[in-house]
Design a protein around this motif. Sequence first.
Motif, mmCIF file in Angstrom:
data_model
loop_
_atom_site.group_PDB
_atom_site.id
_atom_site.type_symbol
_atom_site.label_atom_id
_atom_site.label_comp_id
_atom_site.label_asym_id
_atom_site.label_seq_id
_atom_site.Cartn_x
_atom_site.Cartn_y
_atom_site.Cartn_z
ATOM 1 N N THR A 92 0.773 -1.156 0.162
ATOM 2 C CA THR A 92 -0.122 0.174 0.021
ATOM 3 C C THR A 92 0.777 1.394 -0.016
ATOM 4 N N CYS A 93 2.036 1.128 -0.258
ATOM 5 C CA CYS A 93 3.188 2.331 -0.051
ATOM 6 C C CYS A 93 4.006 2.284 -1.361
ATOM 7 N N SER A 94 4.722 3.264 -1.661
ATOM 8 C CA SER A 94 5.775 3.277 -2.612
ATOM 9 C C SER A 94 7.058 3.334 -2.192
ATOM 10 N N HIS A 95 7.414 2.920 -0.710
ATOM 11 C CA HIS A 95 8.759 3.039 -0.148
ATOM 12 C C HIS A 95 9.214 1.642 -0.653
ATOM 13 N N VAL A 96 10.718 1.694 -0.543
ATOM 14 C CA VAL A 96 11.397 0.498 -0.808
ATOM 15 C C VAL A 96 11.598 -0.491 0.419
ATOM 16 N N HIS A 97 11.153 -1.692 0.096
ATOM 17 C CA HIS A 97 10.841 -2.562 1.389
ATOM 18 C C HIS A 97 11.994 -3.909 1.089
ATOM 19 N N GLY A 98 12.342 -4.446 2.377
ATOM 20 C CA GLY A 98 13.357 -5.409 2.344
ATOM 21 C C GLY A 98 13.177 -6.248 3.667
ATOM 22 N N ILE A 99 13.846 -7.115 3.753
ATOM 23 C CA ILE A 99 13.953 -8.211 5.048
ATOM 24 C C ILE A 99 15.134 -8.356 5.633
ATOM 25 N N ASN A 147 7.420 -13.778 -5.537
ATOM 26 C CA ASN A 147 6.048 -13.605 -4.823
ATOM 27 C C ASN A 147 6.138 -12.422 -3.954
ATOM 28 N N THR A 148 7.058 -11.604 -3.880
ATOM 29 C CA THR A 148 7.110 -10.717 -2.712
ATOM 30 C C THR A 148 7.735 -9.330 -3.384
ATOM 31 N N PRO A 149 7.511 -8.317 -2.947
ATOM 32 C CA PRO A 149 8.019 -6.940 -3.450
ATOM 33 C C PRO A 149 9.223 -6.610 -2.840
ATOM 34 N N MET A 150 9.992 -7.389 -2.148
ATOM 35 C CA MET A 150 11.242 -7.125 -1.228
ATOM 36 C C MET A 150 12.303 -6.723 -2.298
ATOM 37 N N ALA A 151 13.129 -5.724 -1.976
ATOM 38 C CA ALA A 151 14.129 -5.326 -2.991
ATOM 39 C C ALA A 151 15.522 -5.944 -2.328
ATOM 40 N N TYR A 152 15.471 -5.889 -1.221
ATOM 41 C CA TYR A 152 17.017 -6.262 -0.489
ATOM 42 C C TYR A 152 16.670 -7.190 0.722
ATOM 43 N N VAL A 153 17.896 -7.750 1.053
ATOM 44 C CA VAL A 153 17.852 -8.611 2.117
ATOM 45 C C VAL A 153 19.124 -8.412 2.999
ATOM 46 N N TYR A 154 19.061 -7.999 4.219
ATOM 47 C CA TYR A 154 20.328 -8.237 5.048
ATOM 48 C C TYR A 154 20.196 -9.608 5.869
ATOM 49 N N LEU A 155 21.320 -10.297 5.747
ATOM 50 C CA LEU A 155 21.548 -11.611 6.284
ATOM 51 C C LEU A 155 22.530 -11.517 7.665
ATOM 52 N N LYS A 156 22.088 -12.299 8.647
ATOM 53 C CA LYS A 156 22.933 -12.062 9.810
ATOM 54 C C LYS A 156 24.231 -13.216 9.194
ATOM 55 N N ALA A 157 25.486 -12.533 9.534
ATOM 56 C CA ALA A 157 26.647 -13.461 9.293
ATOM 57 C C ALA A 157 27.363 -14.058 10.570
ATOM 58 N N THR A 158 27.422 -12.996 11.465
ATOM 59 C CA THR A 158 28.301 -13.463 12.746
ATOM 60 C C THR A 158 27.568 -12.872 13.951
ATOM 61 N N GLU A 159 28.197 -13.217 15.011
ATOM 62 C CA GLU A 159 27.755 -12.815 16.337
ATOM 63 C C GLU A 159 28.904 -12.957 17.463
ATOM 64 N N GLY A 160 29.226 -11.807 18.128
ATOM 65 C CA GLY A 160 30.085 -11.973 19.000
ATOM 66 C C GLY A 160 31.701 -12.309 18.345
ATOM 67 N N GLY A 161 32.493 -13.057 19.176
ATOM 68 C CA GLY A 161 33.866 -13.273 18.600
ATOM 69 C C GLY A 161 34.036 -14.520 17.921
ATOM 70 N N ASP A 162 32.906 -15.333 18.102
ATOM 71 C CA ASP A 162 33.190 -16.819 17.355
ATOM 72 C C ASP A 162 32.005 -17.439 16.626
ATOM 73 N N TRP A 192 13.425 1.920 8.521
ATOM 74 C CA TRP A 192 12.195 1.613 9.852
ATOM 75 C C TRP A 192 11.993 0.225 9.573
ATOM 76 N N GLN A 193 12.349 -0.682 10.576
ATOM 77 C CA GLN A 193 11.936 -2.075 10.849
ATOM 78 C C GLN A 193 10.721 -2.140 11.312
ATOM 79 N N TYR A 194 9.676 -2.244 10.558
ATOM 80 C CA TYR A 194 8.255 -1.978 11.174
ATOM 81 C C TYR A 194 7.462 -3.411 11.700
ATOM 82 N N SER A 226 11.482 -4.417 6.651
ATOM 83 C CA SER A 226 11.810 -2.889 6.890
ATOM 84 C C SER A 226 11.575 -2.187 5.565
ATOM 85 N N ARG A 227 11.454 -0.982 5.852
ATOM 86 C CA ARG A 227 11.473 -0.038 4.602
ATOM 87 C C ARG A 227 12.128 1.322 4.802
ATOM 88 N N PHE A 228 12.551 1.897 3.769
ATOM 89 C CA PHE A 228 13.222 3.367 3.681
ATOM 90 C C PHE A 228 12.273 4.262 4.395
#
Length: 283
Positions: A82-89, A106-121, A250-252, A268-270
Amino acid sequence: MSIFANQNKKIMKKLTILMVFCLLFAAVGEAFAGRTKHTRRRTKAKTHLVKKGSKRHLKTKRVIGYVPLEIADTSSVLCEDTCSHVHGIDMSHYQGDVFWETVSNNTPMAYVYLKATEGGDRIDEKFERNIVMAHVHGLKVGSYHFYRPKTDQRLQLKNFISQCIPEEQDLIPMIDIETTNGLPTEDFCDSLLTFLELVEEAYQQKPLLYTFRNFYNRHLQGKIDGYKLMIAMYTPEEPVLADERDITMWQYTGKGRIMGVNGYVDKSRFMGDHTLRELRFKH
């Protein structure tokens, strides 16, 4: 004659009983046939409604059964529809095995941020597969690190750069900041800023910072002014920070749904006039 008369009476009685039985059987059969026809008609009506429903909810309807079309249409109204902002996950091992082709188609998502790591190991067990498949199916990809304030900063950087390889990045790195691990605010900020400087030196660009609105207001005001922000706040209203500084993303919701993913997804969206171009990784 009396014997034959008695026999005739018995025969007539049996015939009468038989006729009554036949009539009752016919009536029951007709009623059953009518009920079956009515059931088939109801079944067709359900199937018709399911087919008319949105593709996004097709599987759900099959599981829960009949859903009035009006309700289905209302529940299918999503921010990205319902909006014109760029969306992602953003994704991690919590989403399990993702059907990336389905997500892409099947989704209008343009980008994705992927968890790579946490802490030191810690390395996210799904990162390697996710980053390959997300690229294959056309999403712009970035990687993020979950920051642990009490863990040596250089050890965390070494962990992150082992997975967040520049050649594989479309978007600048993101640092997930959600906990002080019990440190006083000043000590926590000193630790965080040291790590952010190390990340900027390694990648030759400032990372995007992710945090919750209340966490920012309590611990980060005035400390990270030079960084772009993704702010998490799960309400219908857009987030506003206590110092009213600019928010890039904004992660909504933390309970989003998209086809191709079992379980919840962070969406999220811009904000405002911000665009995906601002987060492009500089190679």
